[in-house]
Scaffold this motif. Sequence first.
Motif, short mmCIF file in Angstrom:
data_model
loop_
_atom_site.label_atom_id
_atom_site.label_comp_id
_atom_site.label_asym_id
_atom_site.label_seq_id
_atom_site.Cartn_x
_atom_site.Cartn_y
_atom_site.Cartn_z
N GLY A 81 36.86 19.35 -14.69
CA GLY A 81 36.05 19.32 -16.22
C GLY A 81 34.46 19.64 -16.02
O GLY A 81 34.16 20.81 -15.46
N THR A 82 33.70 18.51 -16.62
CA THR A 82 32.25 18.82 -16.62
C THR A 82 31.42 18.40 -15.62
O THR A 82 30.13 18.30 -15.60
N THR A 83 32.12 18.34 -14.45
CA THR A 83 31.52 17.98 -13.23
C THR A 83 30.15 18.54 -12.80
O THR A 83 29.17 17.82 -12.52
N ALA A 88 28.25 20.51 -14.69
CA ALA A 88 27.28 20.47 -15.68
C ALA A 88 26.71 19.09 -15.68
O ALA A 88 25.38 19.11 -15.87
N ARG A 89 27.40 18.10 -15.36
CA ARG A 89 26.80 16.73 -15.47
C ARG A 89 25.87 16.72 -14.10
O ARG A 89 24.94 16.08 -14.12
N ASP A 147 28.24 20.04 -22.27
CA ASP A 147 28.78 19.61 -20.95
C ASP A 147 28.19 18.54 -20.04
O ASP A 147 28.81 17.94 -19.30
N ARG A 187 28.79 9.24 -22.17
CA ARG A 187 29.79 10.11 -22.84
C ARG A 187 30.53 9.48 -23.83
O ARG A 187 31.01 8.30 -23.72
N GLN A 229 41.06 15.20 -21.06
CA GLN A 229 41.18 16.72 -20.98
C GLN A 229 42.53 16.64 -20.20
O GLN A 229 43.47 17.70 -20.39
#
Length: 347
Positions: free
Chosen positions: A257-259, A261-262, A292, A297, A303
């Motif tokens: 997922g957002t890994t 972006a984080r 993202d 959060r 997801q």
Amino acid sequence: MQTFPSITVTGDARARGAAHGEAFRGLIRAALDLYLQGLFAQPSRNHIDLSAGAAEAEAAIVRFAPDIAAEISGIARGANLPPWQVFLLNARTEILNSKEPECTAFYLKDSAVLAQNWDWIKELEDLCVVIEHEPDDGLRYIAFGEAGMVGKIGLNERGVGVGLNILFAPHPISGLPVHPLTQAVLRATDLAQACEVVRNSGVGKASHILIGDGAGNCRGFEFMGDARHEVEARNGYLLHTNHCIAPAAKDVLEDLGTTKARYACAKSKLDNAAVLNCELARDLLDEREIGDGVLNRPYLEAQALKPYLVGTCATVVMELNEARLSIRKGPLGESEGEGRAFSHFSL
């Protein structure tokens, strides 16, 4: 103020487990119901043989950490539950093997701060506890985790701390599951011994374990099924989300997922910070940047585990040179006012 319930347990492993099980019997049963009736029961997971998975987990824990197996049996006795269900709970990461992106963790060398946001299912926010352990044969330590589990995030009186992030890779349960492993780390007298505990824990899991001490030293361990890689701090910090960063393991696993972006959001802020200290750690974990890259959060639809909501269940900041753990419950946006305060535990 919203806080996680806490207790102090004493004695040998079985006695501490029994005290844990008795004190949090209702929370443990609620957590088991969530997994047994919900997460493990999803249509896509009907193939999972839970009793077989629990038996594999028990065998691995007995092999690598018999004291921890005794503690889990004690929890079951205190909670008046079949032992296999509590072994199942302590291996839920390996058995569930979810693709859900969870957690941002980092260690700051100059200030010896180990910190992370623990992201997971919304219902678990109210089913977590803080346990201060006073073993009769070892170091005192503080462990935060889901009720019924022997560990997750914590520190000991020698300033050894541990955190974790999920990775994803198919695997058997052949080594010590990650939650018991974090407790084994907290029984180590220094970073070197903690690293040997991890290196000797077998594989058969998919997670990153981050260990630090109060003297500015740290090490990360990426477990990917039958492989393990180690990572070091660079530019004064070690940062990890849900993809591999070890040179030999980059792009080996599916990103979650957002890994990235984080990771990019946190890396930019760390690289541009004038001082890497505890205040920065708290500010970074409070990051609610739109998109993202959000680190703190809010609860949103999962997801991979729909229809559950996933978000930041807890924010944990550990000042390892002072053996001090600070923890805040829930996503920042849902913890306004008094609820934004941290609870503090020291050894």
